[in-house]
Design a protein around this motif. Sequence first.
Motif, PDB file in Angstrom:
ATOM      1  N   GLN A 104       0.840  -1.199   0.000  1.00 45.43           N
ATOM      2  CA  GLN A 104       0.000   0.000   0.000  1.00 45.43           C
ATOM      3  C   GLN A 104       0.878   1.254   0.000  1.00 45.43           C
ATOM      4  OE1 GLN A 104      -2.748   0.000   3.248  1.00 45.43           O
ATOM      5  NE2 GLN A 104      -3.891   1.790   2.490  1.00 45.43           N
ATOM      6  N   LYS A 105       1.890   1.240   0.852  1.00 44.21           N
ATOM      7  CA  LYS A 105       2.817   2.385   0.910  1.00 44.21           C
ATOM      8  C   LYS A 105       3.527   2.586  -0.425  1.00 44.21           C
ATOM      9  CE  LYS A 105       4.140   2.397   5.819  1.00 44.21           C
ATOM     10  NZ  LYS A 105       5.255   2.232   6.767  1.00 44.21           N
ATOM     11  N   LEU A 106       3.945   1.484  -1.029  1.00 44.29           N
ATOM     12  CA  LEU A 106       4.671   1.591  -2.299  1.00 44.29           C
ATOM     13  C   LEU A 106       3.767   2.146  -3.393  1.00 44.29           C
ATOM     14  CD1 LEU A 106       7.240   1.043  -3.987  1.00 44.29           C
ATOM     15  CD2 LEU A 106       6.327  -1.249  -4.443  1.00 44.29           C
ATOM     16  N   ARG A 107       2.556   1.609  -3.483  1.00 44.37           N
ATOM     17  CA  ARG A 107       1.643   2.076  -4.540  1.00 44.37           C
ATOM     18  C   ARG A 107       1.286   3.549  -4.315  1.00 44.37           C
ATOM     19  NH1 ARG A 107       0.432  -1.731  -8.173  1.00 44.37           N
ATOM     20  NH2 ARG A 107       0.501  -3.914  -7.517  1.00 44.37           N
ATOM     21  N   GLU A 108       1.124   3.898  -3.058  1.00 44.19           N
ATOM     22  CA  GLU A 108       0.841   5.296  -2.704  1.00 44.19           C
ATOM     23  C   GLU A 108       2.005   6.190  -3.151  1.00 44.19           C
ATOM     24  OE1 GLU A 108      -1.599   8.145  -1.470  1.00 44.19           O
ATOM     25  OE2 GLU A 108      -2.115   6.002  -1.330  1.00 44.19           O
ATOM     26  N   ALA A 109       3.220   5.738  -2.852  1.00 40.90           N
ATOM     27  CA  ALA A 109       4.409   6.542  -3.167  1.00 40.90           C
ATOM     28  C   ALA A 109       4.575   6.735  -4.672  1.00 40.90           C
ATOM     29  CB  ALA A 109       5.657   5.883  -2.586  1.00 40.90           C
TER      30      ALA A 109
END
Lengths: 399, 399
Positions: A299-304
Amino acid sequence: MVGAPLNKTSLPSANGTRTTTTLSSNSVLALNTGDPTVFEPFWQKMGDKCDVLIRGSDLMSYYSDKNNVCWFLEPELGDAIKRLHGVVGNAVTDDRHIVLGTGSTQLFQALLYALTAPAASEPDEPVSVVSSAPYYSLYPEMIEILHSGLYKWAGDAYTFNEDGGPYIEVVNSPNNPDGTHREAVVNGDKGKVIYDFAYYWPQYTAITSAADHDIMLFTLSKCTGHAGSRIGWALVKDKDIAEKMTDYIAISSIGVSKESQVRAVKVIGVLCDGCENDGLVESENFFEFSRNLMAKRWQKLREALKHSECFTLSKHPRQHCLFTGEFTKTLPAFAWLKSKEGIEDCNEFLRGLKIAGRGGKAFGVDPIFARVSMLSREDEFNQFIERLVVATKGISNGH
Amino acid sequence: MVGAPLNKTSLPSANGTRTTTTLSSNSVLALNTGDPTVFEPFWQKMGDKCDVLIRGSDLMSYYSDKNNVCWFLEPELGDAIKRLHGVVGNAVTDDRHIVLGTGSTQLFQALLYALTAPAASEPDEPVSVVSSAPYYSLYPEMIEILHSGLYKWAGDAYTFNEDGGPYIEVVNSPNNPDGTHREAVVNGDKGKVIYDFAYYWPQYTAITSAADHDIMLFTLSKCTGHAGSRIGWALVKDKDIAEKMTDYIAISSIGVSKESQVRAVKVIGVLCDGCENDGLVESENFFEFSRNLMAKRWQKLREALKHSECFTLSKHPRQHCLFTGEFTKTLPAFAWLKSKEGIEDCNEFLRGLKIAGRGGKAFGVDPIFARVSMLSREDEFNQFIERLVVATKGISNGH
């Protein structure tokens, strides 16, 4: 299996084992291998449940069970492996021989030998070994290192010129580096297929069925995260192949560490207990814990990368998982980044951000791709995300 | 190194690990491998001194020390190995790289690669590898198994036709199978020599000097008896060779079991303490204990064969041992039996006595020779002696 960390010198500030990571903004983030330290917190939480005590006179012999095909496999580990597959439901173990290896890496080489060793003393032509690109970068390295007369690397399975002769196809599913689900693609009459299921565990992917192939590889490293133990296993239908693999491992290293085996028995036992007592103590279900961890990271990666002008990520399908009973996302062990127009070498670009990944060429594809581990310790992962965000901002601000 | 136990099926009644041996007169005595269980009683006597406790979250990473050439070697094990050689005085460790292997078996193969891998991508002719007969039977097996284009087995070093080209000579001293002291015999300009010092420990032989060669192999199996741990090490002068060996082991098995390493640290530490506190607690000196054991066994064997019409044993010289400070006998890990006239196949004859040995042909010499392990558990050894005595009596009584 995992990327072998051969390029040590390019990572001057990488941290050793069991040291607290002290990352500065100048440190290179060593995310070029799949060192699965992400799972350490779960095992810390287990306290003394997984403690293993080994006495001075324990486990001194080469032998574990002379009546078994794989005579260096501790019987308790064979039982633990069967229980694990039963609990997870990811592979059929009935009517299979279990062959143990020093990681699935050694077993892959044992299989190359077992599938190509001639009955007579002189081999014919080396047998071609293929895998669909992007393929795990260690396959060609393992196959080519000794210039064997038994087998040779023949590259991408999609472009393989199947001529009716014998060949070996390696199917890695979910696939390292890109997390896709794979099937054999050559399908020739004389082909033999090695299914490398290093990542076919519930924290990475939906368990859609109990795999039932003739030759299947698994490794503790990517299941529980105990990479330092170097424990892998093969489930093999054919006794002759299992015997030849055992012979190879006998000649290659006279078996597999007994200490690692005893510890794997304990770790797998605690893992299975935790899954089976799921209703009682929710937090002790390893796969739930590790799946949540992976989900947060993705989730953090896709958000970033949502508004990134540098990288894109491909999407993976949701599938019904027999283990969780839910429709679940694929959460690969690696981010397979594709750089956007204007960035020709994704890995070089990452290097500029002090992120060490592995470039597409090693996996048989274009350098616009690069693989980055999602399995690092928490602080390293957070730094990774931070640097991606800064890079994206930097570019969008015109810097 | 040790004989790999490939011929399992010929030993139907062999006993597994950690089971009490229940020998009947019909049991085949499995003395065809050098399983060093003879040393178990010493470690039992040590009680909890060697206990190793491993927690669930310990040792999970692939890495031990990214700043070391051999990045999978736990630094504490490197220190323990140096201390051990210092205490025993059998090898120089200064200015050497320590490369760890899954037994010295894996290191031997790492060396073959490191000494023959071409700078360019295609190798020239395979490099010849030789060793003086009788040579350790696993050398040709390890060299030939994958039909490598890098190296090939070229047999007995004494008959090797050295033509000025590159070659590798393996010097095993004291030698497996016959316990003799060896030097390199080819001495060509382009030769590289691997010194396999598996048995250069005080329980087997006099320590006559600290070996100071460029490439030396050792193994825990034959030093302390912990064969199940699969721990071997190489002392290597040249950094480039050490790096290539490390690369090979990375590709072959991504390092070496950390659990085994941690245990080896403990076992070696207790051994060294026992040697250094020699004056205080005599019975805690491992080498004294194990040397006494070996001496008793050799005395029994020589006694049993004194009037034998079936077998002879060669004699070994006494030498001054720097470790014990005394003139000591060579007490090899194997009995190298030569059958007397009328018995053409020594190993077949042993098989008739239900003793499984390994025949001379596997070691490159005549079948009138056979190798039998002297390192078995006590009851197996006593049965071995008993059967030899019965055979001798049987023949001398005309049966």
